[in-house]
Design a protein around this motif. Structure first.
Motif, PDB file in Angstrom:
ATOM      1  N   TYR A 177      -0.299  -0.907 -13.702  1.00  0.00           N
ATOM      2  CA  TYR A 177       0.901  -1.635 -13.255  1.00  0.00           C
ATOM      3  C   TYR A 177       0.631  -2.781 -12.268  1.00  0.00           C
ATOM      4  O   TYR A 177       1.352  -3.784 -12.305  1.00  0.00           O
ATOM      5  CB  TYR A 177       1.883  -0.620 -12.656  1.00  0.00           C
ATOM      6  CG  TYR A 177       3.255  -1.157 -12.354  1.00  0.00           C
ATOM      7  CD1 TYR A 177       4.092  -1.617 -13.369  1.00  0.00           C
ATOM      8  CD2 TYR A 177       3.733  -1.177 -11.044  1.00  0.00           C
ATOM      9  CE1 TYR A 177       5.367  -2.097 -13.083  1.00  0.00           C
ATOM     10  CE2 TYR A 177       5.009  -1.656 -10.751  1.00  0.00           C
ATOM     11  CZ  TYR A 177       5.816  -2.118 -11.773  1.00  0.00           C
ATOM     12  OH  TYR A 177       7.069  -2.589 -11.498  1.00  0.00           O
ATOM     13  N   PHE A 201      11.463 -15.224  -6.266  1.00  0.00           N
ATOM     14  CA  PHE A 201      12.291 -14.079  -6.658  1.00  0.00           C
ATOM     15  C   PHE A 201      13.740 -14.293  -6.222  1.00  0.00           C
ATOM     16  O   PHE A 201      14.004 -14.682  -5.088  1.00  0.00           O
ATOM     17  CB  PHE A 201      11.743 -12.796  -6.012  1.00  0.00           C
ATOM     18  CG  PHE A 201      12.595 -11.589  -6.272  1.00  0.00           C
ATOM     19  CD1 PHE A 201      12.532 -10.937  -7.496  1.00  0.00           C
ATOM     20  CD2 PHE A 201      13.485 -11.119  -5.311  1.00  0.00           C
ATOM     21  CE1 PHE A 201      13.325  -9.826  -7.757  1.00  0.00           C
ATOM     22  CE2 PHE A 201      14.284 -10.013  -5.563  1.00  0.00           C
ATOM     23  CZ  PHE A 201      14.207  -9.362  -6.786  1.00  0.00           C
ATOM     24  N   ASN A 210      17.145  -8.582  -8.864  1.00  0.00           N
ATOM     25  CA  ASN A 210      16.856  -7.602  -9.907  1.00  0.00           C
ATOM     26  C   ASN A 210      18.122  -7.301 -10.695  1.00  0.00           C
ATOM     27  O   ASN A 210      19.190  -7.106 -10.118  1.00  0.00           O
ATOM     28  CB  ASN A 210      16.373  -6.289  -9.272  1.00  0.00           C
ATOM     29  CG  ASN A 210      14.893  -6.312  -8.952  1.00  0.00           C
ATOM     30  OD1 ASN A 210      14.153  -7.169  -9.429  1.00  0.00           O
ATOM     31  ND2 ASN A 210      14.459  -5.356  -8.144  1.00  0.00           N
ATOM     32  N   THR A 230      13.916  -2.935 -15.487  1.00  0.00           N
ATOM     33  CA  THR A 230      14.460  -3.851 -14.482  1.00  0.00           C
ATOM     34  C   THR A 230      13.996  -5.266 -14.811  1.00  0.00           C
ATOM     35  O   THR A 230      12.799  -5.522 -14.936  1.00  0.00           O
ATOM     36  CB  THR A 230      13.976  -3.468 -13.073  1.00  0.00           C
ATOM     37  OG1 THR A 230      14.449  -2.150 -12.773  1.00  0.00           O
ATOM     38  CG2 THR A 230      14.492  -4.447 -12.023  1.00  0.00           C
ATOM     39  N   MET A 271      13.437  -8.799 -13.445  1.00  0.00           N
ATOM     40  CA  MET A 271      13.263  -9.511 -12.174  1.00  0.00           C
ATOM     41  C   MET A 271      13.380 -11.001 -12.453  1.00  0.00           C
ATOM     42  O   MET A 271      12.575 -11.565 -13.189  1.00  0.00           O
ATOM     43  CB  MET A 271      11.897  -9.181 -11.572  1.00  0.00           C
ATOM     44  CG  MET A 271      11.769  -7.714 -11.168  1.00  0.00           C
ATOM     45  SD  MET A 271      10.094  -7.314 -10.601  1.00  0.00           S
ATOM     46  CE  MET A 271       9.476  -6.486 -12.045  1.00  0.00           C
ATOM     47  N   SER A 277      10.056  -4.792 -15.599  1.00  0.00           N
ATOM     48  CA  SER A 277       9.371  -3.569 -15.213  1.00  0.00           C
ATOM     49  C   SER A 277      10.021  -2.413 -15.965  1.00  0.00           C
ATOM     50  O   SER A 277      11.238  -2.211 -15.867  1.00  0.00           O
ATOM     51  CB  SER A 277       9.525  -3.379 -13.695  1.00  0.00           C
ATOM     52  OG  SER A 277       8.977  -2.151 -13.297  1.00  0.00           O
TER      53      SER A 277
HETATM   54  C1  LIG Z   1      12.934  -5.197  -7.967  1.00  0.00           C
HETATM   55  O1  LIG Z   1      12.447  -4.300  -8.955  1.00  0.00           O
HETATM   56  C2  LIG Z   1      11.057  -4.036  -8.833  1.00  0.00           C
HETATM   57  C3  LIG Z   1      10.675  -3.176 -10.044  1.00  0.00           C
HETATM   58  O2  LIG Z   1      11.425  -2.015 -10.087  1.00  0.00           O
HETATM   59  C4  LIG Z   1      10.762  -3.362  -7.498  1.00  0.00           C
HETATM   60  O3  LIG Z   1       9.372  -3.150  -7.375  1.00  0.00           O
HETATM   61  C5  LIG Z   1      11.237  -4.287  -6.384  1.00  0.00           C
HETATM   62  O4  LIG Z   1      11.061  -3.643  -5.151  1.00  0.00           O
HETATM   63  C6  LIG Z   1      12.697  -4.634  -6.580  1.00  0.00           C
HETATM   64  N1  LIG Z   1      13.077  -5.628  -5.574  1.00  0.00           N
HETATM   65  C7  LIG Z   1      14.207  -5.535  -4.892  1.00  0.00           C
HETATM   66  C8  LIG Z   1      14.455  -6.614  -3.900  1.00  0.00           C
HETATM   67  O5  LIG Z   1      14.999  -4.627  -5.069  1.00  0.00           O
END
Ligand SMILES: *[C@@H]1O[C@H](CO)[C@@H](O)[C@H](O)[C@H]1NC(C)=O
Ligand SMILES: *[C@@H]1O[C@H](CO)[C@@H](O)[C@H](O)[C@H]1NC(C)=O
Length: 298
Positions: free
Chosen positions: A231, A249, A252, A262, A264, A276
């Motif tokens: 990963y 970014f 999500n 998810t 992104m 992901s």
């Molecule tokens: C967005 O999703 C990824 C994959 O699940 C995760 O690693 C990341 O922390 C998430 N970011 C936020 C800001 O929630």
């Protein structure tokens, strides 16, 4: 007499129906230009291609082959519906993995696998009047790795890409091979960690000298439970392609496009997105409909 006439016309009807249902097929192209590493080109041209058809190059994983990957995915069924052409090549070396490691394959026109793949595209544009502005690449595992490499090396050929379960372009540079049996395991194990700037520089070093045009719109997929190509390689691809596109970014979107996935989103979501897949191992199944939308074909 009557019964033999009946069976003859019945057979004719059956063969017409079979033809109508399944006329186009994946065919081998023995001579498509310079092919320094002996790749096999297989092409699928639907019965009614679009006037200037788009092309999707679809790359199998290690131990696989083009016809097998065509069977495993729905791209050809969608080609029938939308009139694009697909190319399902086969690698014949190093456990049928794509060479994403050697200096020759990692150099533009360096006489490695990448040269043969680029020539398949040139052949298809010329022979089938394909639209040079609609050339796309996808692939899984080793094919996902090669999707990263081709997108970095031939940004002037490819408009968009969708990589599954791969690694950043250049991750295997200098490794003695590209297969689980021949490669330095550090990349697949997630131990090649670089800064965004380093990944961007490495990708741009593969591009044409002085190139300042656009790079392919890029989406990439990875399973959180992938034990073969681990990963962390998703995070390294994110650094590379968000860096190349200069996007940050944003948010999500959970359970997109499937439950447990998810999405992104980076920037406005048109140049780079990453997926992901929670609990999914090696390999993330192709999401053909999402790919077509990303390529702008639907
Ligand atoms: C967005 O999703 C990824 C994959 O699940 C995760 O690693 C990341 O922390 C998430 N970011 C936020 C800001 O929630
Ligand atoms: C086949 O793969 C090996 C690495 O396993 C490499 O040394 C060799 O150059 C490759 N041959 C071709 C034709 O690509």
């Amino acid at each position: 007499m009557v019964s033999s006439m009946f069976s003859t016309s019945f057979a004719a009807v059956i063969s017409v129906l079979a033809t109508a249902a399944n006329a186009a097929s994946l065919v081998a192209v023995p001579d498509f230009g310079s092919n320094p590493t002996g790749l096999e080109m297989n092409i699928y041209v639907p019965d009614t291609p679009a006037a200037n058809p788009a092309v999707i190059l679809a790359l199998h994983g290690c131990l696989g082959n083009g016809p097998g990957y065509a069977q495993m995915t729905r791209y050809n069924e969608l080609a029938d519906q939308h009139g694009f052409i697909t190319i399902f090549p086969s690698s014949k070396n190093d456990s049928n993995c794509w060479d994403v490691a050697s200096a020759s394959s990692l150099a533009r026109d360096g006489q490695g696998d990448t040269t043969g793949l680029a020539n398949m595209i040139a052949y298809t544009i010329q022979t089938h009047n394909a639209d040079p502005a609609k050339i796309f690449v996808t692939g899984s595992s080793s094919g996902g790795m090669m999707t990263n490499v081709l997108s970095a090396m031939y940004p002037d050929i490819f408009s968009a890409a969708s990589a599954y379960s791969g690694v950043a372009a250049g991750c295997l540079a200098g490794s003695p091979g590209s297969s689980p049996f021949s490669a330095d395991p550090a990349c697949a194990d997630g131990q090649i960690i670089k800064s965004a700037d380093q990944w961007v520089q490495q990708a741009k070093a593969m591009s044409p000298a002085g190139y300042d045009g656009a790079y392919p719109r890029f989406q990439t997929w990875h399973g959180t439970a992938d034990s073969l190509v681990t990963y962390p390689n998703l995070g390294e691809q994110i650094k590379q392609w968000s860096g190349i596109h200069g996007v940050c970014f944003q948010r999500n979107n959970t359970d997109t496009p499937l439950s447990g996935y998810t999405q992104m989103t980076y920037g406005d979501g048109t140049a780079f997105v990453a997926y992901s897949a929670e609990g999914v191992g090696h390999v993330v199944p192709a999401q053909e409909d999402v790919d077509l939308k990303w390529f702008g074909l639907t």
